[in-house]
Design an enzyme around this catalytic site. Sequence first.
Site, PDB file in Angstrom:
ATOM      1  N   TYR A  65      48.617  34.367  51.481  1.00  0.00           N
ATOM      2  CA  TYR A  65      49.874  34.213  50.757  1.00  0.00           C
ATOM      3  C   TYR A  65      50.702  33.049  51.303  1.00  0.00           C
ATOM      4  O   TYR A  65      51.305  32.302  50.544  1.00  0.00           O
ATOM      5  CB  TYR A  65      50.680  35.512  50.788  1.00  0.00           C
ATOM      6  CG  TYR A  65      49.930  36.691  50.210  1.00  0.00           C
ATOM      7  CD1 TYR A  65      48.954  36.532  49.223  1.00  0.00           C
ATOM      8  CD2 TYR A  65      50.166  37.977  50.659  1.00  0.00           C
ATOM      9  CE1 TYR A  65      48.260  37.606  48.703  1.00  0.00           C
ATOM     10  CE2 TYR A  65      49.483  39.064  50.127  1.00  0.00           C
ATOM     11  CZ  TYR A  65      48.531  38.870  49.161  1.00  0.00           C
ATOM     12  OH  TYR A  65      47.852  39.939  48.635  1.00  0.00           O
ATOM     13  N   GLY A  85      36.187  36.307  50.846  1.00  0.00           N
ATOM     14  CA  GLY A  85      35.813  35.014  51.404  1.00  0.00           C
ATOM     15  C   GLY A  85      35.147  34.087  50.412  1.00  0.00           C
ATOM     16  O   GLY A  85      34.636  33.037  50.794  1.00  0.00           O
ATOM     17  N   SER A 110      42.113  34.265  45.535  1.00  0.00           N
ATOM     18  CA  SER A 110      42.859  33.072  45.114  1.00  0.00           C
ATOM     19  C   SER A 110      42.772  32.879  43.608  1.00  0.00           C
ATOM     20  O   SER A 110      43.759  32.539  42.955  1.00  0.00           O
ATOM     21  CB  SER A 110      42.315  31.829  45.819  1.00  0.00           C
ATOM     22  OG  SER A 110      42.489  31.929  47.215  1.00  0.00           O
ATOM     23  N   VAL A 119      39.979  43.113  46.579  1.00  0.00           N
ATOM     24  CA  VAL A 119      38.581  42.707  46.427  1.00  0.00           C
ATOM     25  C   VAL A 119      37.787  43.479  47.473  1.00  0.00           C
ATOM     26  O   VAL A 119      38.189  43.532  48.646  1.00  0.00           O
ATOM     27  CB  VAL A 119      38.407  41.187  46.625  1.00  0.00           C
ATOM     28  CG1 VAL A 119      36.936  40.794  46.548  1.00  0.00           C
ATOM     29  CG2 VAL A 119      39.227  40.412  45.608  1.00  0.00           C
TER      30      VAL A 119
END
Length: 154
Positions: free
Chosen positions: A128, A90, A95, A84
Site C-alpha cells: 500500500y 508475489g 496490485s 489472494v
Amino acid sequence: MNYTIRKATENDFEAILGLIKELAAFENAPEKVFNTVEQMKEEQELFQCYVVELDDRKIIGMALYYFAYYTWVGKSLYLDDLYVKKAYRGHGIGSELLELLFEAAKENNCKRVRWQVLNWNESAIALYKKCGADIDNEWSNCDFDVNQIHAFKI
C-alpha cells in the site's frame, strides 16, 4: 500462471465466503465471520466483488468493495477485503486488483478510496505504501456486533 480477473456472480459466493474465512483465519479472527452464502445472496446489491480465477475455474483471490458516503469528501469506494491465497502471492495479482478498484473509483466519480490494514501485516502495508497510500495510525475502529446493536442503550 494463467488467471482471469472478472466481476463476481452469485455462483461465486461460496468461493468468496471461503476466501473471507481464510482471510479471517490469517487475521487471527476466524470466529468473527458469521456471514453465509444465503445472506450474501440476500444482500448482494450492497457490495461488488472482483474474483481471480485460474484456467481450471478455481478462485484464488478477490477484492470485495462497496460505495459509501463520507461527509468530508462525498462518494467513496470502500475496499472491505482484498485477499489472494498464499500460494499465489508475489505475482502482482494484488496490485492488479487494486488497479481495477481505482478504475472503478474513477468511473464512479469517487472522491476517496479507503480500506483498513492490520498494523502487523507488513507485506500488505509495504504494498500500500508502494502504491502511495496514506496510512493513518490515529483513528480507532468502533464496532458493535448484532447482539450489541439490539442491546444498545445510552
